[in-house]
Design a protein around this motif. Structure first.
Motif, PDB file in Angstrom:
ATOM      1  N   LYS A 164     -42.947 -69.319 -48.522  1.00 39.88           N
ATOM      2  CA  LYS A 164     -42.329 -70.626 -48.793  1.00 39.88           C
ATOM      3  C   LYS A 164     -42.251 -70.912 -50.286  1.00 39.88           C
ATOM      4  N   ASP A 165     -43.181 -70.388 -51.054  1.00 41.67           N
ATOM      5  CA  ASP A 165     -43.129 -70.547 -52.506  1.00 41.67           C
ATOM      6  C   ASP A 165     -42.180 -69.538 -53.148  1.00 41.67           C
ATOM      7  N   TYR A 166     -42.215 -68.307 -52.661  1.00 42.09           N
ATOM      8  CA  TYR A 166     -41.415 -67.235 -53.245  1.00 42.09           C
ATOM      9  C   TYR A 166     -39.917 -67.519 -53.171  1.00 42.09           C
ATOM     10  N   VAL A 167     -39.458 -68.118 -52.086  1.00 47.72           N
ATOM     11  CA  VAL A 167     -38.012 -68.333 -51.920  1.00 47.72           C
ATOM     12  C   VAL A 167     -37.438 -69.345 -52.904  1.00 47.72           C
ATOM     13  N   SER A 168     -38.294 -70.043 -53.643  1.00 49.26           N
ATOM     14  CA  SER A 168     -37.787 -70.971 -54.660  1.00 49.26           C
ATOM     15  C   SER A 168     -37.860 -70.382 -56.069  1.00 49.26           C
ATOM     16  N   THR A 169     -38.286 -69.126 -56.184  1.00 51.54           N
ATOM     17  CA  THR A 169     -38.398 -68.493 -57.500  1.00 51.54           C
ATOM     18  C   THR A 169     -37.057 -67.926 -57.959  1.00 51.54           C
ATOM     19  N   GLU A 170     -36.944 -67.745 -59.245  1.00 50.23           N
ATOM     20  CA  GLU A 170     -35.743 -67.118 -59.805  1.00 50.23           C
ATOM     21  C   GLU A 170     -35.612 -65.680 -59.316  1.00 50.23           C
TER      22      GLU A 170
ATOM     23  N   PHE B 119     -36.399 -64.464 -56.371  1.00 50.09           N
ATOM     24  CA  PHE B 119     -35.767 -64.474 -55.053  1.00 50.09           C
ATOM     25  C   PHE B 119     -34.300 -64.874 -55.150  1.00 50.09           C
ATOM     26  N   LYS B 120     -34.014 -65.900 -55.915  1.00 53.00           N
ATOM     27  CA  LYS B 120     -32.638 -66.384 -56.030  1.00 53.00           C
ATOM     28  C   LYS B 120     -31.694 -65.334 -56.600  1.00 53.00           C
ATOM     29  N   SER B 121     -32.234 -64.386 -57.367  1.00 54.02           N
ATOM     30  CA  SER B 121     -31.384 -63.354 -57.959  1.00 54.02           C
ATOM     31  C   SER B 121     -31.177 -62.152 -57.035  1.00 54.02           C
ATOM     32  N   LEU B 122     -31.839 -62.135 -55.886  1.00 53.56           N
ATOM     33  CA  LEU B 122     -31.694 -61.008 -54.961  1.00 53.56           C
ATOM     34  C   LEU B 122     -30.295 -60.973 -54.351  1.00 53.56           C
TER      35      LEU B 122
ATOM     36  N   ALA C  48     -44.265 -54.185 -46.665  1.00 53.28           N
ATOM     37  CA  ALA C  48     -43.149 -53.593 -47.392  1.00 53.28           C
ATOM     38  C   ALA C  48     -42.472 -52.559 -46.502  1.00 53.28           C
ATOM     39  N   MET C  49     -41.148 -52.491 -46.583  1.00 55.48           N
ATOM     40  CA  MET C  49     -40.402 -51.502 -45.824  1.00 55.48           C
ATOM     41  C   MET C  49     -40.445 -50.141 -46.517  1.00 55.48           C
ATOM     42  N   THR C  50     -40.490 -50.171 -47.847  1.00 56.52           N
ATOM     43  CA  THR C  50     -40.585 -48.954 -48.660  1.00 56.52           C
ATOM     44  C   THR C  50     -41.516 -49.245 -49.834  1.00 56.52           C
ATOM     45  N   PRO C  51     -42.045 -48.223 -50.482  1.00 56.58           N
ATOM     46  CA  PRO C  51     -42.882 -48.473 -51.663  1.00 56.58           C
ATOM     47  C   PRO C  51     -42.151 -49.255 -52.768  1.00 56.58           C
ATOM     48  N   LYS C  52     -40.858 -49.100 -52.881  1.00 55.63           N
ATOM     49  CA  LYS C  52     -40.086 -49.812 -53.902  1.00 55.63           C
ATOM     50  C   LYS C  52     -40.092 -51.320 -53.686  1.00 55.63           C
ATOM     51  N   ASP C  53     -40.325 -51.754 -52.453  1.00 52.43           N
ATOM     52  CA  ASP C  53     -40.346 -53.190 -52.158  1.00 52.43           C
ATOM     53  C   ASP C  53     -41.459 -53.907 -52.911  1.00 52.43           C
ATOM     54  N   TYR C  54     -42.545 -53.198 -53.197  1.00 52.49           N
ATOM     55  CA  TYR C  54     -43.650 -53.824 -53.942  1.00 52.49           C
ATOM     56  C   TYR C  54     -43.191 -54.220 -55.349  1.00 52.49           C
ATOM     57  N   THR C  55     -42.262 -53.465 -55.896  1.00 50.97           N
ATOM     58  CA  THR C  55     -41.707 -53.797 -57.206  1.00 50.97           C
ATOM     59  C   THR C  55     -40.587 -54.801 -57.075  1.00 50.97           C
ATOM     60  N   LYS C  56     -39.669 -54.533 -56.154  1.00 51.04           N
ATOM     61  CA  LYS C  56     -38.495 -55.403 -55.969  1.00 51.04           C
ATOM     62  C   LYS C  56     -38.904 -56.828 -55.640  1.00 51.04           C
ATOM     63  N   PHE C  57     -39.930 -56.991 -54.811  1.00 53.28           N
ATOM     64  CA  PHE C  57     -40.408 -58.311 -54.401  1.00 53.28           C
ATOM     65  C   PHE C  57     -41.801 -58.572 -54.991  1.00 53.28           C
ATOM     66  N   GLY C  58     -41.992 -58.142 -56.221  1.00 52.52           N
ATOM     67  CA  GLY C  58     -43.293 -58.216 -56.875  1.00 52.52           C
ATOM     68  C   GLY C  58     -43.873 -59.613 -56.921  1.00 52.52           C
TER      69      GLY C  58
END
Length: 90
Positions: A39-45, A47-50, A77-87
């Motif tokens: 709920k907090d993450y979806v208001s971040t820049e 997330f908005k830039s995804l 995470a679906m892949t290891p890259k998700d940890y970076t993408k959604f850091g």
């Protein structure tokens, strides 16, 4: 549900629904860390830039925490890259 061809308005409506859903889950299951952070993450820049495609992947990462409200975590995470993408979330 999130889709690759959703409009910005549809995406915003779905995000609002997600926040409301998480608030309801947290009222009964305050230990659901997926909702606490989502709920907090979806208001971040971040997330908005995804892209819509990445937003769909993020939804997949949190889906089990939403579908299983009594889960203590429920986000994966679906892949290891998700940890970076959604850091900002992970």
């Amino acid at each position: 549900m999130f889709s690759e061809d959703m409009s910005p308005e549809t995406r915003e409506k779905l995000v609002e629904e997600l926040i409301e859903n998480c608030q309801g889950i947290l009222a009964k299951n305050p230990g659901n860390r997926c909702c606490i952070y989502a709920k907090d993450y979806v208001s971040t820049e971040e997330f908005k830039s995804l892209s819509n495609e990445d937003t769909i992947t993020f939804w997949k990462c949190i889906k089990t925490g939403i579908d299983n409200p009594d889960s203590g975590l429920g986000c994966y995470a679906m892949t290891p890259k998700d940890y970076t993408k959604f850091g900002g979330f992970f």
